[in-house]
Design a protein around this motif. Structure first.
Motif, PDB file in Angstrom:
ATOM      1  N   TYR B  68       0.800  -1.234   0.000  1.00 35.55           N
ATOM      2  CA  TYR B  68       0.000   0.000   0.000  1.00 35.55           C
ATOM      3  C   TYR B  68       0.830   1.280   0.000  1.00 35.55           C
ATOM      4  O   TYR B  68       0.339   2.334  -0.372  1.00 35.55           O
ATOM      5  N   ILE B  69       2.081   1.154   0.414  1.00 33.84           N
ATOM      6  CA  ILE B  69       2.845   2.349   0.782  1.00 33.84           C
ATOM      7  C   ILE B  69       3.229   3.245  -0.409  1.00 33.84           C
ATOM      8  O   ILE B  69       3.658   4.376  -0.231  1.00 33.84           O
ATOM      9  N   VAL B 128      10.227  12.899  -3.785  1.00 35.11           N
ATOM     10  CA  VAL B 128       9.592  13.650  -2.689  1.00 35.11           C
ATOM     11  C   VAL B 128       8.192  13.090  -2.419  1.00 35.11           C
ATOM     12  O   VAL B 128       7.805  12.854  -1.269  1.00 35.11           O
ATOM     13  N   THR B 129       7.436  12.847  -3.476  1.00 32.79           N
ATOM     14  CA  THR B 129       6.088  12.299  -3.332  1.00 32.79           C
ATOM     15  C   THR B 129       6.116  10.946  -2.621  1.00 32.79           C
ATOM     16  O   THR B 129       5.317  10.675  -1.709  1.00 32.79           O
ATOM     17  N   ALA B 130       7.055  10.097  -3.048  1.00 29.51           N
ATOM     18  CA  ALA B 130       7.129   8.753  -2.458  1.00 29.51           C
ATOM     19  C   ALA B 130       7.453   8.813  -0.973  1.00 29.51           C
ATOM     20  O   ALA B 130       6.817   8.138  -0.155  1.00 29.51           O
ATOM     21  N   PHE B 131       8.416   9.682  -0.621  1.00 27.35           N
ATOM     22  CA  PHE B 131       8.783   9.783   0.795  1.00 27.35           C
ATOM     23  C   PHE B 131       7.638  10.348   1.633  1.00 27.35           C
ATOM     24  O   PHE B 131       7.335   9.845   2.710  1.00 27.35           O
ATOM     25  N   LEU B 132       6.995  11.391   1.134  1.00 26.67           N
ATOM     26  CA  LEU B 132       5.874  11.974   1.881  1.00 26.67           C
ATOM     27  C   LEU B 132       4.761  10.944   2.049  1.00 26.67           C
ATOM     28  O   LEU B 132       4.142  10.843   3.113  1.00 26.67           O
ATOM     29  N   GLY B 133       4.509  10.165   0.994  1.00 29.65           N
ATOM     30  CA  GLY B 133       3.494   9.109   1.071  1.00 29.65           C
ATOM     31  C   GLY B 133       3.872   8.065   2.114  1.00 29.65           C
ATOM     32  O   GLY B 133       3.040   7.612   2.905  1.00 29.65           O
ATOM     33  N   TYR B 134       5.150   7.731   2.115  1.00 29.19           N
ATOM     34  CA  TYR B 134       5.623   6.744   3.105  1.00 29.19           C
ATOM     35  C   TYR B 134       5.389   7.249   4.524  1.00 29.19           C
ATOM     36  O   TYR B 134       4.842   6.540   5.372  1.00 29.19           O
ATOM     37  N   PHE B 135       5.783   8.514   4.761  1.00 30.75           N
ATOM     38  CA  PHE B 135       5.633   9.034   6.129  1.00 30.75           C
ATOM     39  C   PHE B 135       4.157   9.127   6.514  1.00 30.75           C
ATOM     40  O   PHE B 135       3.770   8.765   7.619  1.00 30.75           O
ATOM     41  N   VAL B 146       1.790  -2.089  12.906  1.00 34.96           N
ATOM     42  CA  VAL B 146       2.269  -2.898  11.784  1.00 34.96           C
ATOM     43  C   VAL B 146       3.171  -2.038  10.892  1.00 34.96           C
ATOM     44  O   VAL B 146       3.244  -2.221   9.682  1.00 34.96           O
ATOM     45  N   GLY B 147       3.829  -1.054  11.528  1.00 33.15           N
ATOM     46  CA  GLY B 147       4.658  -0.107  10.773  1.00 33.15           C
ATOM     47  C   GLY B 147       5.813  -0.776  10.048  1.00 33.15           C
ATOM     48  O   GLY B 147       6.252  -1.870  10.421  1.00 33.15           O
ATOM     49  N   ILE B 148       6.243  -0.115   8.979  1.00 30.65           N
ATOM     50  CA  ILE B 148       7.407  -0.607   8.252  1.00 30.65           C
ATOM     51  C   ILE B 148       8.522   0.427   8.368  1.00 30.65           C
ATOM     52  O   ILE B 148       8.308   1.519   8.895  1.00 30.65           O
ATOM     53  N   SER B 149       9.715   0.083   7.839  1.00 29.18           N
ATOM     54  CA  SER B 149      10.856   0.989   7.972  1.00 29.18           C
ATOM     55  C   SER B 149      11.535   1.157   6.624  1.00 29.18           C
ATOM     56  O   SER B 149      11.468   0.271   5.759  1.00 29.18           O
ATOM     57  N   LEU B 150      12.187   2.302   6.469  1.00 29.96           N
ATOM     58  CA  LEU B 150      12.916   2.554   5.217  1.00 29.96           C
ATOM     59  C   LEU B 150      14.060   1.567   5.045  1.00 29.96           C
ATOM     60  O   LEU B 150      14.555   1.356   3.949  1.00 29.96           O
ATOM     61  N   GLY B 151      14.464   0.945   6.163  1.00 36.22           N
ATOM     62  CA  GLY B 151      15.539  -0.034   6.087  1.00 36.22           C
ATOM     63  C   GLY B 151      15.050  -1.398   5.611  1.00 36.22           C
ATOM     64  O   GLY B 151      15.851  -2.277   5.299  1.00 36.22           O
ATOM     65  N   ASP B 152      13.727  -1.573   5.529  1.00 35.69           N
ATOM     66  CA  ASP B 152      13.182  -2.859   5.078  1.00 35.69           C
ATOM     67  C   ASP B 152      13.591  -3.124   3.637  1.00 35.69           C
ATOM     68  O   ASP B 152      13.883  -2.212   2.868  1.00 35.69           O
ATOM     69  N   GLU B 153      13.538  -4.408   3.295  1.00 37.93           N
ATOM     70  CA  GLU B 153      13.952  -4.815   1.963  1.00 37.93           C
ATOM     71  C   GLU B 153      13.146  -4.060   0.897  1.00 37.93           C
ATOM     72  O   GLU B 153      11.923  -3.923   1.013  1.00 37.93           O
ATOM     73  N   HIS B 154      13.825  -3.579  -0.119  1.00 39.95           N
ATOM     74  CA  HIS B 154      13.234  -2.922  -1.298  1.00 39.95           C
ATOM     75  C   HIS B 154      12.638  -1.550  -1.021  1.00 39.95           C
ATOM     76  O   HIS B 154      12.124  -0.907  -1.928  1.00 39.95           O
ATOM     77  N   MET B 155      12.669  -1.094   0.222  1.00 33.04           N
ATOM     78  CA  MET B 155      12.006   0.185   0.504  1.00 33.04           C
ATOM     79  C   MET B 155      12.708   1.365  -0.176  1.00 33.04           C
ATOM     80  O   MET B 155      12.056   2.212  -0.780  1.00 33.04           O
ATOM     81  N   LEU B 156      14.026   1.422  -0.077  1.00 32.69           N
ATOM     82  CA  LEU B 156      14.726   2.547  -0.701  1.00 32.69           C
ATOM     83  C   LEU B 156      14.651   2.459  -2.223  1.00 32.69           C
ATOM     84  O   LEU B 156      14.486   3.466  -2.909  1.00 32.69           O
ATOM     85  N   ARG B 157      14.726   1.208  -2.749  1.00 32.88           N
ATOM     86  CA  ARG B 157      14.565   1.051  -4.193  1.00 32.88           C
ATOM     87  C   ARG B 157      13.210   1.607  -4.614  1.00 32.88           C
ATOM     88  O   ARG B 157      13.071   2.271  -5.640  1.00 32.88           O
ATOM     89  N   SER B 158      12.226   1.361  -3.804  1.00 32.81           N
ATOM     90  CA  SER B 158      10.876   1.812  -4.108  1.00 32.81           C
ATOM     91  C   SER B 158      10.777   3.340  -4.080  1.00 32.81           C
ATOM     92  O   SER B 158      10.181   3.950  -4.970  1.00 32.81           O
ATOM     93  N   PRO B 227       7.394  -1.825  -3.205  1.00 32.71           N
ATOM     94  CA  PRO B 227       8.333  -2.651  -2.441  1.00 32.71           C
ATOM     95  C   PRO B 227       7.868  -4.101  -2.365  1.00 32.71           C
ATOM     96  O   PRO B 227       8.682  -5.015  -2.349  1.00 32.71           O
ATOM     97  N   VAL B 228       6.569  -4.310  -2.316  1.00 38.58           N
ATOM     98  CA  VAL B 228       6.039  -5.675  -2.282  1.00 38.58           C
ATOM     99  C   VAL B 228       5.046  -5.793  -3.430  1.00 38.58           C
ATOM    100  O   VAL B 228       4.023  -5.107  -3.454  1.00 38.58           O
TER     101      VAL B 228
END
Lengths: 304, 264
Positions: B68-69, B128-135, B146-158, B227-228
Motif C-alpha cells: 500500500y505504501i 519527494v512524493t514517495a517519501f511523503l506518502g511513506y511518512f 504494523v509499521g514498516i521501515s525505510l531499512g526494510d527490503e526494497h524500501m529505498l529502491r521503491s 516494495p512488495v
C-alpha cells in the motif's frame, strides 16, 4: 551579410521559393517586399535553418546559420509575433533566450528598456497586446546584439507611434553598420524605411535595386487636366503630339510639364478648371509589378 | 548598453540545459502540476494506508503494508505525463519551437537538454512524493503496530524507483508529443496506454496476452516502485524497468529522427 544562391523550397510539388539569388548588404535597410504568400517568410525561415532548402543555399556572414555556436550573437530575428508561451513573463522569455547563447542576464533588462517593456516585464506575455508582443519579439531579436537583424512584418499590429519607433530603430541599426533585413507586404511602409528593395512575387525576385532607382523606374507621373471644353482641349494637346488619356471628365497628359500645358491651353483661349501633377504612388508601382504574382485576387465585379 | 563579451566559440549542452530549465521553471502550470503530483500521490497513499491499516492489524487482511505504501503514485502518473508532454507540445502550440531552434539550431542538443531537464525535475518530485506518502501512510501502520521501515527490503529502491518511473513517464510522454506535436493528443495517448490499453490487453487469450500485458510500459515500468509486488504475472522490477527504458528509447529515437527531418 546574407547571401542566397539558387534558394528553392518546394511544398507538395509547388515551388514556394523558386531558385532565388540575392545579397543583403550591411549598413543599410533592405526591404523584402511581396504580397502575402510570395515566399518572404519561407525565405526567412530558410535563412535561420528552420526549414531546409529543397535546393540551393543561404549563408549568413559567410556560413550556414546552424553552424554557429551562438547564433543569437550573429543574427537576431523577429519571426511571427507571439511565438511566445502565453504563461511566461516577458523577462523570463528573454532569460531563456539569453541562457541558451551564453548572453549575460544584464542584457535582458537592457533590451526590455530599449523596446519600452520594462514596466510590464513581469507580466505574462499572454496578456500582451499585439503591439506589445511585437516589441517583445524585437527585444528577443536584439538580445545578442547581433550584426544581422531580420524582422518579418515588424509593424504588424503596432500603433502609429510604434510604427515610427520601428522605422527609426531600423535606421539606427543600419547606421551602426548592421545588416537590416525587413519584410513587409506594404509598399508604403517600405518606401519610408528601406534604402534598398528586394521585391518577391510567387517565389521569384521581381526587382532588386536601390529604393530611388525603383521609384524612378516604376513610379510614373502625369498631369491631370480638367476643362469645360474638354474635347477641344484634348484635340489641342493631341495635336501637339502629347500622350493623352481620357478618364471620365479628366485628361491625363504625359510629355509636357504642368506650367507648359497650362500656358498652351490658355494661349488658345480655353479655360482650365484643374491642372495637377499626379505621381502614381509606389504602392501603385508595386501593385503593377506584382499584379501577376498575387496568389489570391479579390473580385470586385457585381453579379448582374 | 553593455558590450557583450566575445561570443562563445563552442556550443555547449550546458547552456541549452540552463535555457530549458528557465523555460520549465518559469511556467506556473509546471509548479501546479508538480504540486498536484505530490498532493495526489502522497495524499492517496496516506488515505489508502489508513483504510488498510486496521484490517492488516486485526488479521482480517493478509496483505503487507508494503503493497500500500506507494499506491497513491498511481494518480501521480497523470502529472508526470502532463509535464512531460507539455515540455514538447507547448512549443508547437505557441510557435515557440522556432525561437527555440533559432537559439539552438542543433536539434539533437535541444532534445537532449529537454530530456535532462524534464527527467531530472520529475525524478526529484517523484522521490519527494514517495517519501511523503511513506511518512503519511506509515503513520497509520505504526499506530496499528504494523509499521514498516525505510531499512526494510526494497524500501529505498521503491522510494527512488518512484522518481525513476515518473522521469521515465515524462520522457515517454515527451517522445509521443514529438511524434504528434499536439498537447491533448499526446496526453490522451499516453494516459490511455498506461491506464486503459495496459489493462485491456489482458483479454488477448493465452500466453500472448499475458506477455503483451507484461510488456506494456505502464505495467513494465512501475515494478521498481512497489516494495512488495501485488501480482505474480509481472516482470521482475529491474527487468521491467529495463523494458520500459527500451520502449522510451525506441520512441525517443523515432521522435528525434522526425524532429531532425521536419521543417519547424
Amino acid at each position: 551579410m546574407i547571401r542566397a544562391q539558387g534558394l528553392t523550397k518546394t511544398y507538395d510539388g509547388k515551388n514556394a521559393v523558386n531558385g532565388i539569388d540575392f545579397t543583403v548588404e550591411p549598413g543599410r535597410v533592405t526591404g523584402f517586399l511581396g504580397p502575402n504568400g510570395a515566399g518572404k517568410s519561407t525565405t526567412m525561415r530558410m535563412i535561420l535553418g528552420l526549414d531546409a532548402p529543397t535546393k540551393g543555399s543561404v549563408t549568413v556572414n559567410g556560413h550556414r546559420y546552424a553552424s554557429s555556436p551562438a547564433p543569437l550573437r550573429e543574427v537576431g530575428a523577429l519571426l511571427e509575433a507571439h511565438a511566445v508561451h502565453p504563461g511566461r513573463s516577458a523577462r523570463n522569455h528573454l532569460r531563456w533566450l539569453a541562457a541558451s547563447n551564453g548572453i549575460p542576464t544584464t542584457r535582458v533588462g537592457e533590451v526590455l528598456e530599449l523596446v519600452g517593456l520594462d514596466s510590464v516585464a513581469a507580466q505574462r506575455a499572454g496578456r500582451f497586446s499585439l503591439g506589445m508582443g511585437q516589441r517583445l519579439g524585437i527585444a528577443a531579436a536584439l538580445i545578442g546584439d547581433p550584426p544581422v537583424v531580420m524582422l518579418d512584418e515588424p509593424v504588424n499590429g503596432l500603433d502609429p507611434e510604434g510604427v515610427r519607433w520601428v522605422r527609426s530603430l531600423a535606421r539606427q541599426l543600419a547606421d551602426d553598420g548592421k545588416t537590416v533585413f525587413v519584410s513587409s507586404h506594404l509598399m508604403s511602409e517600405m518606401a519610408l524605411m528601406a534604402d534598398h528593395l528586394i521585391v518577391i512575387g510567387r517565389g521569384t525576385i521581381l526587382a532588386d535595386s536601390p529604393l530611388q532607382d525603383f521609384m524612378a523606374e516604376h513610379a510614373s507621373a502625369y498631369v491631370r487636366v480638367k476643362a469645360p471644353r474638354s474635347t477641344d482641349v484634348e484635340a489641342l494637346l493631341v495635336g501637339r503630339g502629347l500622350d493623352v488619356t481620357r478618364v471620365d471628365d479628366e485628361l491625363r497628359v504625359q510629355g509636357l510639364d504642368a506650367p507648359a500645358i497650362g500656358e498652351l491651353i490658355g494661349g488658345h483661349g480655353l479655360f482650365l478648371h484643374e491642372l495637377t501633377l499626379v505621381r502614381s504612388s509606389l504602392e501603385d508601382a508595386f501593385m503593377e509589378l506584382t499584379a501577376d504574382s498575387v496568389e489570391y485576387h479579390a473580385r470586385t465585379e457585381v453579379a448582374a | 548598453m553593455t558590450a557583450l563579451a566575445a561570443p562563445p566559440t563552442n556550443a555547449s549542452l550546458g547552456r541549452t540545459v540552463r535555457s530549458e530549465w528557465v523555460k520549465l521553471s518559469s511556467i506556473r502550470s509546471t509548479w501546479w502540476t508538480a504540486l498536484a503530483m505530490v498532493v495526489l500521490g502522497a495524499g492517496f497513499t496516506t488515505i489508502i494506508s489508513g483504510i488498510a491499516a486496521g484490517d492488516i492489524a486485526s488479521g482480517k487482511s493478509h496483505d503487507s503494508p508494503g503493497e500500500y505504501i506507494t499506491q497513491g503514485l498511481i494518480f501521480s502518473q497523470i502529472s508526470a505525463v502532463v509535464i512531460g508532454a507539455l515540455v514538447v507540445t507547448s512549443e508547437y502550440g505557441t510557435g515557440m519551437i522556432r525561437a527555440t531552434l533559432a537559439a539552438t539550431p542543433v536539434r539533437s542538443r535541444v532534445l537532449a537538454a529537454k530530456a535532462i531537464v524534464v527527467s531530472g525535475f520529475l525524478f526529484v518530485v517523484g522521490v519527494v512524493t514517495a517519501f511523503l506518502g511513506y511518512f503519511g501512510g506509515n503513520a497509520f501502520f505504526r499506530s496499528e503496530r504494523v509499521g514498516i521501515s525505510l531499512g526494510d527490503e526494497h524500501m529505498l529502491r521503491s522510494m527512488f524507483g518512484a522518481g525513476l518511473y515518473m522521469a521515465g513517464l515524462g520522457l515517454l510522454a515527451g517522445a509521443i508529443g514529438l511524434l504528434v506535436r499536439h498537447t491533448a493528443a499526446a496526453i490522451s495517448i499516453v494516459l490511455a496506454l498506461v491506464f486503459i490499453i495496459g489493462q485491456v490487453v489482458q483479454l488477448i487469450p493465452g500466453t500472448v496476452g499475458e506477455w503483451v500485458m507484461k510488456l506494456m510500459p505502464g505495467n513494465a515500468g512501475p515494478g521498481i516502485v512497489v516494495p512488495v509486488s501485488f501480482g505474480d504475472n509481472m516482470l521482475s522490477p529491474w527487468t521491467g524497468f529495463a523494458v520500459f527504458v527500451g520502449e522510451i528509447a525506441l520512441l525517443g529515437l523515432a521522435g528525434l529522427a522526425l524532429f531532425q527531418k521536419r521543417d519547424a
